[in-house]
Design a protein around this motif. Structure first.
Motif, PDB file in Angstrom:
ATOM      1  N   ASN A  32       2.863  -6.002   2.032  1.00  0.00           N
ATOM      2  CA  ASN A  32       1.552  -5.234   1.571  1.00  0.00           C
ATOM      3  C   ASN A  32       1.790  -4.507   0.084  1.00  0.00           C
ATOM      4  O   ASN A  32       2.901  -3.680  -0.122  1.00  0.00           O
ATOM      5  N   GLN A  33       0.963  -4.773  -0.915  1.00  0.00           N
ATOM      6  CA  GLN A  33       1.073  -4.436  -2.291  1.00  0.00           C
ATOM      7  C   GLN A  33       0.259  -3.314  -2.438  1.00  0.00           C
ATOM      8  O   GLN A  33      -0.144  -2.585  -3.615  1.00  0.00           O
ATOM      9  N   GLU A  34      -0.664  -2.704  -1.492  1.00  0.00           N
ATOM     10  CA  GLU A  34      -1.729  -1.684  -1.442  1.00  0.00           C
ATOM     11  C   GLU A  34      -0.712  -0.325  -1.702  1.00  0.00           C
ATOM     12  O   GLU A  34       0.247  -0.364  -1.292  1.00  0.00           O
ATOM     13  N   GLU A  35      -1.541   0.818  -2.373  1.00  0.00           N
ATOM     14  CA  GLU A  35      -0.815   2.055  -2.377  1.00  0.00           C
ATOM     15  C   GLU A  35      -0.626   2.599  -1.207  1.00  0.00           C
ATOM     16  O   GLU A  35      -1.387   2.583  -0.134  1.00  0.00           O
ATOM     17  N   ARG A  36       0.374   3.326  -0.889  1.00  0.00           N
ATOM     18  CA  ARG A  36       0.925   3.620   0.689  1.00  0.00           C
ATOM     19  C   ARG A  36       1.519   4.890   0.401  1.00  0.00           C
ATOM     20  O   ARG A  36       2.314   5.221  -0.547  1.00  0.00           O
ATOM     21  N   ARG A  37       1.414   5.654   1.386  1.00  0.00           N
ATOM     22  CA  ARG A  37       2.168   6.997   1.514  1.00  0.00           C
ATOM     23  C   ARG A  37       3.857   6.905   1.613  1.00  0.00           C
ATOM     24  O   ARG A  37       4.146   5.994   2.211  1.00  0.00           O
ATOM     25  N   VAL A  38       4.320   7.754   1.017  1.00  0.00           N
ATOM     26  CA  VAL A  38       5.741   7.790   0.970  1.00  0.00           C
ATOM     27  C   VAL A  38       6.026   8.510   2.366  1.00  0.00           C
ATOM     28  O   VAL A  38       5.640   9.703   2.198  1.00  0.00           O
ATOM     29  N   ILE A  39       7.057   8.161   3.178  1.00  0.00           N
ATOM     30  CA  ILE A  39       7.250   9.029   4.507  1.00  0.00           C
ATOM     31  C   ILE A  39       8.958   8.823   4.449  1.00  0.00           C
ATOM     32  O   ILE A  39       9.578   7.956   4.022  1.00  0.00           O
ATOM     33  N   VAL A  40       9.337   9.951   5.371  1.00  0.00           N
ATOM     34  CA  VAL A  40      10.786   9.847   5.724  1.00  0.00           C
ATOM     35  C   VAL A  40      11.046   8.953   7.087  1.00  0.00           C
ATOM     36  O   VAL A  40      10.103   9.637   8.063  1.00  0.00           O
ATOM     37  N   ALA A  41      11.924   8.343   7.186  1.00  0.00           N
ATOM     38  CA  ALA A  41      12.054   7.761   8.670  1.00  0.00           C
ATOM     39  C   ALA A  41      13.357   7.875   8.872  1.00  0.00           C
ATOM     40  O   ALA A  41      14.516   7.638   8.584  1.00  0.00           O
TER      41      ALA A  41
END
Length: 379
Positions: free
Chosen positions: A51-60
């Motif tokens: 996926n090249q769309e802008e995504r949220r950065v999260i902690v996993a």
């Protein structure tokens, strides 16, 4: 990535051709077992270009015991920001008790993959169960607390831990404020040394919720004291409980609706179960005991027994029933459909990320879907 639900007559080659993906990729992503039979109602992740769309950065985050398979850990770490090693205990006098087997190898593997190793602290008694008398003995004793904090700092520095997770359960109502003070002092001391502190919270839906799991946890005060929190949004369906979804979406949402009124969303990690349960029926409280199973294993059980997988729209969870040895069984587990719904909650509520209990079994489709939905923060 797309999700496809198997219907009668489907096979791997036909689905691969329909979506224009190699059958090997479909098999790998979904951990299909030779000869690659499918269950009606099974949800398949269709692998695609990243996926090249802008995504949220999260902690996993993922919890793991020290006896985790090195291969499973190696496969999982690329998708984790933090690895919570389960677990260290302590005595009534505040002496730290290490896990039964070596944890250093896990810390080193985590560091190599850019994941923060976190020491999980639990109040386990000699029977291996949560012991609230042990909690009381330490949180109300300044000398025991001092000893425990000093030993924690020493072990974390020596071994290379980067954080502390406080997972205390069944806290007595009368110890609520003492426990909050314990977390606040731990955070103050550890933050000064460069370590983050998190705390695990039972899934409350109101401030005055009754029950031993809930009364000792002050959401607002603990949210202020710790760097972040993990909502243990699972175990509605559990080993000794009635047959139902482990983490029904409607119940998870109720917990979040309350949690965000007490704790800023950017501090909240959503708990996600990486397992399911198989119950013999009929359920009888105090007698029936479910078997813990992996999500990939659940599908194999359905295939072996010719069961059709259903999807509950309210719980947003897959389930099925089957018969064996004259006994009816019911299975609830997680698949990419149920996980997609949980990932959507992370975005909807603006949460910090998610924490998995636990990563001992590999569920590759989960990690591929997570990485396709979010950017996963690394050190």
């Amino acid at each position: 990535m797309q999700i496809y639900v198997v219907v009668p007559g489907d096979n791997v080659d036909e689905i691969s051709t329909r979506y224009g993906v190699p059958s090997e990729s479909l098999i790998y992503a979904n951990q299909l077992v030779y000869p690659y039979q499918l269950a009606i109602g099974q949800a398949l992740l269709i692998p695609d270009a990243p996926n090249q769309e802008e995504r949220r950065v999260i902690v996993a985050n993922g919890y793991a015991y020290t006896y985790i398979s090195p291969w499973v850990l190696e496969q999982t770490l690329p998708y984790l920001t933090e690895l919570s090693v389960f677990s260290y205990g302590f005595s009534e006098e505040g002496y730290l008790v290490p896990p039964p087997s070596d944890d250093v190898w896990m810390i080193r593997r985590a560091e190599q993959e850019g994941a923060l190793p976190v020491l999980t602290l639990t109040p386990f008694g000699a029977d291996g169960q949560f012991n609230n008398n042990l909690i009381s003995a330490v949180v109300n004793n300044p000398e025991a607390k001092e000893r425990l904090f000093l030993q924690l700092a020493q072990v974390m520095e020596q071994k290379g831990y980067g954080g502390l997770d406080i997972d205390f359960e069944y806290i007595k109502a009368e110890d609520r404020d003492a426990f909050t003070a314990f977390v606040a002092e731990a955070a103050e001391r550890m933050n000064a040394r460069g370590y983050q502190v998190s705390v695990a919270l039972a899934p409350k839906t109101s401030a005055d919720q009754q029950g031993l799991l809930y009364e000792g946890k002050d959401y607002r005060a603990l949210g202020e004291a710790a760097n972040h929190v993990l909502l243990m949004t699972y175990e509605w369906g559990y080993k000794y409980g009635p047959n139902m979804a482990v983490a029904p979406l409607n119940m998870v949402r109720r917990v979040l609706d309350y949690a965000v009124t007490e704790i800023i969303p950017e501090k909240i990690m959503l708990g996600i179960p990486n397992y399911g349960y198989d119950w013999p029926l009929p359920f009888e409280r105090g007698v029936t005991e479910a078997v813990t199973i992996g999500n990939v294993e659940a599908v194999q059980i359905a295939i072996r027994n010719g069961a059709q997988i259903q999807f509950d729209p309210v719980a947003a969870s897959p389930y099925f029933q089957y018969w064996t040895g004259g006994i009816q069984h019911e299975v609830w587990f997680e698949d990419v459909r149920s996980l997609r719904e949980k990932f959507a909650l992370i975005t909807e509520y603006g949460l910090r990320g998610c924490g998995y209990w636990q990563i001992m079994r590999l569920f590759r489709a989960n990690w591929l879907l997570l990485a396709d939905t979010f950017w996963i923060q690394k050190r």
